[in-house]
Design an enzyme around this catalytic site. Structure first.
Site, PDB file in Angstrom:
ATOM      1  N   ARG A  73      -2.451  -3.214 -10.928  1.00  0.00           N
ATOM      2  CA  ARG A  73      -3.480  -2.774 -10.082  1.00  0.00           C
ATOM      3  C   ARG A  73      -2.664  -1.356  -9.740  1.00  0.00           C
ATOM      4  O   ARG A  73      -3.039  -1.124  -8.905  1.00  0.00           O
ATOM      5  CB  ARG A  73      -2.961  -4.024  -8.961  1.00  0.00           C
ATOM      6  CG  ARG A  73      -3.320  -5.011  -9.482  1.00  0.00           C
ATOM      7  CD  ARG A  73      -2.947  -6.477  -7.813  1.00  0.00           C
ATOM      8  NE  ARG A  73      -2.805  -5.492  -7.251  1.00  0.00           N
ATOM      9  CZ  ARG A  73      -1.891  -5.496  -5.894  1.00  0.00           C
ATOM     10  NH1 ARG A  73      -1.418  -6.637  -5.862  1.00  0.00           N
ATOM     11  NH2 ARG A  73      -2.124  -4.805  -4.750  1.00  0.00           N
ATOM     12  N   ARG A 115       1.914 -11.806   5.534  1.00  0.00           N
ATOM     13  CA  ARG A 115       1.325 -10.223   5.937  1.00  0.00           C
ATOM     14  C   ARG A 115       0.143 -10.853   6.606  1.00  0.00           C
ATOM     15  O   ARG A 115      -0.881 -10.730   5.892  1.00  0.00           O
ATOM     16  CB  ARG A 115       1.083  -9.945   4.338  1.00  0.00           C
ATOM     17  CG  ARG A 115       2.147  -9.915   3.599  1.00  0.00           C
ATOM     18  CD  ARG A 115       1.646  -9.249   2.205  1.00  0.00           C
ATOM     19  NE  ARG A 115       1.699  -7.886   2.495  1.00  0.00           N
ATOM     20  CZ  ARG A 115       1.175  -6.492   1.664  1.00  0.00           C
ATOM     21  NH1 ARG A 115       1.073  -7.150  -0.131  1.00  0.00           N
ATOM     22  NH2 ARG A 115       1.450  -5.221   2.185  1.00  0.00           N
ATOM     23  N   LYS A 168      -1.584   5.015  -5.388  1.00  0.00           N
ATOM     24  CA  LYS A 168      -2.270   4.450  -4.352  1.00  0.00           C
ATOM     25  C   LYS A 168      -2.289   4.060  -3.381  1.00  0.00           C
ATOM     26  O   LYS A 168      -3.762   3.651  -3.618  1.00  0.00           O
ATOM     27  CB  LYS A 168      -1.669   3.023  -5.227  1.00  0.00           C
ATOM     28  CG  LYS A 168      -2.238   1.497  -5.271  1.00  0.00           C
ATOM     29  CD  LYS A 168      -1.501   0.413  -5.421  1.00  0.00           C
ATOM     30  CE  LYS A 168      -0.443  -0.354  -4.415  1.00  0.00           C
ATOM     31  NZ  LYS A 168      -0.913  -0.810  -3.258  1.00  0.00           N
ATOM     32  N   ASN A 169      -1.778   4.375  -2.586  1.00  0.00           N
ATOM     33  CA  ASN A 169      -1.698   3.784  -1.618  1.00  0.00           C
ATOM     34  C   ASN A 169      -1.557   4.984  -0.822  1.00  0.00           C
ATOM     35  O   ASN A 169      -1.709   4.964   1.003  1.00  0.00           O
ATOM     36  CB  ASN A 169      -0.069   3.784  -0.677  1.00  0.00           C
ATOM     37  CG  ASN A 169       0.689   2.122  -0.787  1.00  0.00           C
ATOM     38  OD1 ASN A 169       0.033   1.454  -1.749  1.00  0.00           O
ATOM     39  ND2 ASN A 169       2.335   1.879  -0.796  1.00  0.00           N
ATOM     40  N   ASP A 192       9.093  -0.432  -1.981  1.00  0.00           N
ATOM     41  CA  ASP A 192       8.148  -0.916  -2.381  1.00  0.00           C
ATOM     42  C   ASP A 192       9.217  -0.696  -4.161  1.00  0.00           C
ATOM     43  O   ASP A 192       8.474  -0.601  -5.701  1.00  0.00           O
ATOM     44  CB  ASP A 192       7.190  -0.215  -2.968  1.00  0.00           C
ATOM     45  CG  ASP A 192       6.444  -0.176  -2.141  1.00  0.00           C
ATOM     46  OD1 ASP A 192       5.206  -0.868  -2.274  1.00  0.00           O
ATOM     47  OD2 ASP A 192       6.730   0.207  -0.972  1.00  0.00           O
ATOM     48  N   CYS A 211      -0.581  -8.957  -2.673  1.00  0.00           N
ATOM     49  CA  CYS A 211       0.596  -9.501  -3.510  1.00  0.00           C
ATOM     50  C   CYS A 211       1.003 -10.308  -1.819  1.00  0.00           C
ATOM     51  O   CYS A 211       0.780 -10.090  -1.118  1.00  0.00           O
ATOM     52  CB  CYS A 211       1.060  -7.226  -2.884  1.00  0.00           C
ATOM     53  SG  CYS A 211       1.525  -7.235  -4.978  1.00  0.00           S
TER      54      CYS A 211
HETATM   55  C1  UD1 Z   1       2.662  -0.591   2.711  1.00  0.00           C
HETATM   56  C2  UD1 Z   1       1.468  -0.701   1.977  1.00  0.00           C
HETATM   57  C3  UD1 Z   1       2.692  -1.369   0.528  1.00  0.00           C
HETATM   58  C4  UD1 Z   1       4.189  -1.421   1.331  1.00  0.00           C
HETATM   59  C5  UD1 Z   1       3.711  -1.385   3.155  1.00  0.00           C
HETATM   60  C6  UD1 Z   1       5.300  -1.286   3.394  1.00  0.00           C
HETATM   61  C7  UD1 Z   1      -0.634   0.237   1.265  1.00  0.00           C
HETATM   62  C8  UD1 Z   1      -1.956  -0.368   0.216  1.00  0.00           C
HETATM   63  N1  UD1 Z   1       0.631  -0.130   1.021  1.00  0.00           N
HETATM   64  O1  UD1 Z   1       1.514  -1.973   2.981  1.00  0.00           O
HETATM   65  O2  UD1 Z   1       2.687  -0.213  -0.546  1.00  0.00           O
HETATM   66  O3  UD1 Z   1       4.929  -1.739   0.669  1.00  0.00           O
HETATM   67  O4  UD1 Z   1       2.748  -0.542   3.804  1.00  0.00           O
HETATM   68  O5  UD1 Z   1       5.289   0.348   3.307  1.00  0.00           O
HETATM   69  O6  UD1 Z   1      -0.332   1.445   1.342  1.00  0.00           O
HETATM   70  N2  UD1 Z   1       2.133  -6.617   9.571  1.00  0.00           N
HETATM   71  C9  UD1 Z   1       1.839  -7.666  10.959  1.00  0.00           C
HETATM   72  N3  UD1 Z   1       0.888  -7.398  11.328  1.00  0.00           N
HETATM   73  C10 UD1 Z   1      -0.240  -6.837  10.433  1.00  0.00           C
HETATM   74  C11 UD1 Z   1      -0.197  -6.189   9.284  1.00  0.00           C
HETATM   75  C12 UD1 Z   1       1.139  -5.878   9.091  1.00  0.00           C
HETATM   76  O7  UD1 Z   1       2.812  -8.415  11.351  1.00  0.00           O
HETATM   77  O8  UD1 Z   1      -1.014  -7.093  11.050  1.00  0.00           O
HETATM   78  C13 UD1 Z   1       3.833  -6.307   9.529  1.00  0.00           C
HETATM   79  C14 UD1 Z   1       3.683  -7.401   7.656  1.00  0.00           C
HETATM   80  O9  UD1 Z   1       4.072  -8.994   8.184  1.00  0.00           O
HETATM   81  C15 UD1 Z   1       5.504  -6.372   7.195  1.00  0.00           C
HETATM   82  C16 UD1 Z   1       5.067  -5.100   8.227  1.00  0.00           C
HETATM   83  O10 UD1 Z   1       4.047  -5.519   9.117  1.00  0.00           O
HETATM   84  O11 UD1 Z   1       5.884  -7.383   7.711  1.00  0.00           O
HETATM   85  C17 UD1 Z   1       4.534  -4.134   7.803  1.00  0.00           C
HETATM   86  O12 UD1 Z   1       3.368  -4.070   7.113  1.00  0.00           O
HETATM   87  P1  UD1 Z   1       2.587  -2.996   6.606  1.00  0.00           P
HETATM   88  O13 UD1 Z   1       3.542  -1.622   7.125  1.00  0.00           O
HETATM   89  O14 UD1 Z   1       1.391  -3.187   7.370  1.00  0.00           O
HETATM   90  O15 UD1 Z   1       2.433  -3.173   5.592  1.00  0.00           O
HETATM   91  P2  UD1 Z   1       1.117  -2.746   4.517  1.00  0.00           P
HETATM   92  O16 UD1 Z   1       0.262  -1.558   4.942  1.00  0.00           O
HETATM   93  O17 UD1 Z   1       0.201  -4.167   4.238  1.00  0.00           O
END
Ligand code: UD1
Length: 425
Positions: A403, A126, A25-26, A310, A121
């Site tokens: 999902r 987030r 998925k990712n 995850d 989610c």
């Molecule tokens: C991706 C994965 C998800 C996985 C996560 C961590 C996808 C679609 N999803 O999610 O399954 O659990 O990586 O390995 O690939 N953050 C900020 N600001 C931002 C963006 C993120 O503060 O603009 C923070 C988030 O709140 C979190 C951290 O960064 O605490 C890591 O998040 P991130 O790696 O961005 O997760 P996702 O990319 O959303």
């Protein structure tokens, strides 16, 4: 998909057999976004047939991309050339968090993009601040109109971005955007997940100039055009890990095939430490049945190659069966532990210390209950718990599970699980 559907599970069945892992998925969602910066059609094979993919394809179709989805063949062809629309509606944005990635490709194609606040989610706040900062660094001007963000740029240019925290999707988003921005982009403290390496390899095959993907410093030299092509989505390491945990949990012999064990090294290490038995091959992992007790173990989630967040919830189900007390420390998301309350209702003994830490006392037998799936990963953890529980477990809100897990009920039934999808409430 019927939103009133639920799973009914009769636990404690002996499982055995083989289960094949689907495409990740990712990775799939990012390849769909990447296809939009190409100048020719892109064919993606090994495409998981999951709700998030359907939502992302629906979204890019609203932008005018031509999408041909052969569900049975797990293949999608995307022709970005007819794209005509740069507005991602609030509803579309809310339906999938990865929608925020598409602002980059829209700026590449139109010099303009609009997007409502993205969803995803329910696991903590987030925020999207990194994306907003990044797009502005590429030279886009941003305006906020209520819940909608508007971006305009006459010419995207390379930039240097030092990530204050590691973000998987933001790294991938900037990788994609930078491939078509003028000049050099340098990403520091970038995420190093296998999906990022796969994405960079694909873009390079299309003519991009990316070096360092898979390390914390990625350098991208923008190019004027990109070819299309065909690429297979890499196996889902999270799904593979879920099945291996399932084998350990049910003490069954389960062969998890079509996976890349190297992507699961950390989770396998923890399974070894807890006392589970398994064998690792080149593209498969086979769990063994065993009689001894599992040992309590502390786990702490971390970006790749650490313990993947995850699999934190599925692994916690396993810890409820280990002897002693285990500390589970979720370092990445703050809302990803509330499912522990649901496990307690099933008979587990878990103390939630704060939003990031829980202590699991074990072992405790679990009892079937009626539950709602909180999110995709906690939802699959509820399925695992139901499979070892005494009696019947009913899990609602399974749209969340769909999902990320393709036909999970059918595939688990093939292993001998008693799980049915009920849609006629
Ligand atoms: C991706 C994965 C998800 C996985 C996560 C961590 C996808 C679609 N999803 O999610 O399954 O659990 O990586 O390995 O690939 N953050 C900020 N600001 C931002 C963006 C993120 O503060 O603009 C923070 C988030 O709140 C979190 C951290 O960064 O605490 C890591 O998040 P991130 O790696 O961005 O997760 P996702 O990319 O959303």
């Amino acid at each position: 998909m019927n939103s009133m559907a639920y799973f009914r599970i009769k636990g404690q069945q002996k499982l055995s057999g083989e289960i094949s892992v689907t495409g990740a998925k990712n990775a799939a969602l990012k390849f769909i976004a990447a296809a939009l910066i190409c100048d020719e059609p892109v064919t993606l094979t090994n495409m998981p047939n999951i709700e998030d993919v359907r939502r992302m394809l629906k979204l890019i179709a609203t932008l005018g991309a031509e999408v041909t989805h052969d569900v049975d063949a797990h293949t999608v062809t995307i022709d970005p050339r007819p794209m005509s629309n740069f507005e991602i509606t609030e509803d579309m944005a809310k339906s999938i968090r990865a929608s925020i990635m598409l602002v980059g490709p829209l700026l590449v194609r139109f010099g303009k993009a609009c997007i409502g606040y993205p969803g995803g989610c329910v696991i903590g706040r987030r925020p999207i601040d990194l994306y907003l900062k990044g797009y502005q660094r590429f030279g886009a001007e941003m305006k906020i109109m209520g819940d909608t963000f508007e971006f305009v740029s006459s010419n995207l240019h390379g930039m240097k971005f030092v990530f204050p925290i590691v973000s998987v999707v933001a790294t991938e988003t900037f990788l994609i955007t930078a491939s078509r921005a003028e000049g050099i982009t340098i990403l520091k403290n970038a995420a190093v997940e296998p999906e990022i390496i796969a994405l960079a390899e694909f873009l390079n095959a299309c003519g991009a100039k990316i070096t360092g993907a898979g390390t914390p410093t990625i350098t991208i030299e923008g190019v004027k055009a990109l070819r299309g092509g065909t690429v297979a989505i890499i196996p889902d390491r999270i799904e593979a890990g879920t099945f291996v945990i399932l084998g350990a949990l049910t003490r069954s012999q389960i062969r998890v095939t079509n996976c890349i064990p190297e992507h699961l090294e950390n989770i396998l290490l923890h399974l070894e430490m807890i006392g589970a038995s398994f064998e690792v091959g080149d593209t498969w992992i086979e769990t063994k049945s065993y009689d001894h007790n599992l040992r309590a173990l502390n786990i702490k989630t971390h970006e790749y190659p650490g313990f993947v967040t995850d699999l934190q919830a599925p692994f916690t189900v396993l810890l409820t069966q280990a002897v002693g007390s285990s500390l589970v420390h979720e370092t990445i998301f703050e809302g990803r532990m509330f499912y522990t309350d649901l496990l307690n209702r099933m008979g587990a003994e878990i103390i939630l210390c704060d939003p990031h830490r829980a202590i699991v006392e074990g072992p405790h037998e679990l009892m079937g209950r009626k539950l709602e799936s909180p999110d995709i990963r906690a939802g699959i953890a509820m399925v695992l718990a139901g499979l070892i529980a005494h009696g019947e477990t009913i899990i609602g809100n399974i749209e969340q599970i769909d999902r990320g897990y393709e036909q999970i009920d059918t595939r688990l039934r093939a292993l001998g699980a008693d799980i049915i999808r009920v849609t006629d409430i």
